[in-house]
Design an enzyme around this catalytic site. Structure first.
Site, PDB file in Angstrom:
ATOM      1  N   SER A   1      -7.526   1.129   5.220  1.00  0.00           N
ATOM      2  CA  SER A   1      -6.611   1.905   5.566  1.00  0.00           C
ATOM      3  C   SER A   1      -6.335   2.245   7.090  1.00  0.00           C
ATOM      4  CB  SER A   1      -6.431   3.121   4.668  1.00  0.00           C
ATOM      5  OG  SER A   1      -5.176   3.968   4.886  1.00  0.00           O
TER       6      SER A   1
ATOM      7  N   ASP B   1       1.434  -0.743  -3.461  1.00  0.00           N
ATOM      8  CA  ASP B   1       1.132   0.323  -2.446  1.00  0.00           C
ATOM      9  C   ASP B   1       2.120   1.228  -2.228  1.00  0.00           C
ATOM     10  OD1 ASP B   1      -0.181   1.742  -0.438  1.00  0.00           O
ATOM     11  OD2 ASP B   1      -1.322   0.242   0.502  1.00  0.00           O
TER      12      ASP B   1
ATOM     13  N   HIS C   1      -2.774   1.647  -3.336  1.00  0.00           N
ATOM     14  CA  HIS C   1      -3.615   1.635  -1.931  1.00  0.00           C
ATOM     15  C   HIS C   1      -5.092   1.755  -2.091  1.00  0.00           C
ATOM     16  CE1 HIS C   1      -3.019   2.419   2.263  1.00  0.00           C
ATOM     17  NE2 HIS C   1      -4.113   3.223   2.214  1.00  0.00           N
TER      18      HIS C   1
END
Length: 204
Positions: free
Chosen positions: A106, A156, A187
């Site tokens: 991320s 996501d 995610h």
């Protein structure tokens, strides 16, 4: 905990000659990804810095103005600072600078992408988990076939599939050798992400 070299970080020596630069996501810390190291790449040294930016108390590697909207000036400055840390850590811990591979999740994946685009030659490769396009550089670097793994989720809620496709195209235009894993997931990380990363690293 080692507070020198301008980033709080963890370091674990390895035996293979390769180093994994572990870059946590928003709200993570320098310990979060260490347990994944042996699963991803047994024998690799592990270098895991703590992001310096706080967002509502959650560590990050650079500022954002809103969800998916990055502070580009801060990103550029933070990427340069992280690049300096990697160089200094390589000297301190006697790491092979030609065998440092980033593994970022991320926000950590996004700063790793920024390192590729702004500081080419610093990394030997990068596994980007749930990444976004960090910025569009004024000039594309010449990445010369550097291996990059992009592991994204088709469901996501944070990263649109169009943004993932844009990142793939951007890195390919810069000359990276991009491998892609698209999963029917969101995610969060999955065992499939970790297994694919392990096999990708084994093939480098």
């Amino acid at each position: 905990m080692n507070a020198e070299l301008n980033f709080l970080h963890r370091f674990q020596p390895g035996t293979s000659g390769r180093t994994l630069l572990l870059l946590h996501g928003t709200g993570g810390n320098e310990d979060d990804m260490l347990p994944l190291g042996p699963r991803l790449d047994p024998g690799a040294a592990l270098l895991s810095p703590l992001g310096k930016v706080l967002e509502q108390g959650m560590p990050r590697f650079f500022r954002r103005l809103a969800e998916g909207v990055f502070d580009e000036a801060d990103l550029i400055a933070r990427a340069a600072e992280l690049a300096d840390f990697i160089t200094a850590a390589s000297a301190k811990y006697t790491l092979d600078p030609q065998k440092i591979v980033a593994v970022g999740y991320s926000n950590g994946a996004n700063i790793a992408s920024a390192l590729l685009l702004l500081h080419s030659g610093l990394l030997a490769g990068a596994a980007l988990w749930r990444p976004m396009v960090p910025l569009l550089p004024e000039a594309l670097p010449a990445l010369g076939g550097i291996p990059v793994l992009i592991a994204a989720g088709n469901q996501d809620p944070i990263v649109p599939p169009s943004n993932v496709r844009e990142l793939i195209a951007l890195l390919e235009r810069a000359g990276a050798k991009v491998a892609v894993q698209l999963e029917e997931t969101g995610h969060g990380l999955t065992n499939a992400t970790l297994d694919r990363t392990r096999s990708w690293l084994a093939g480098l």
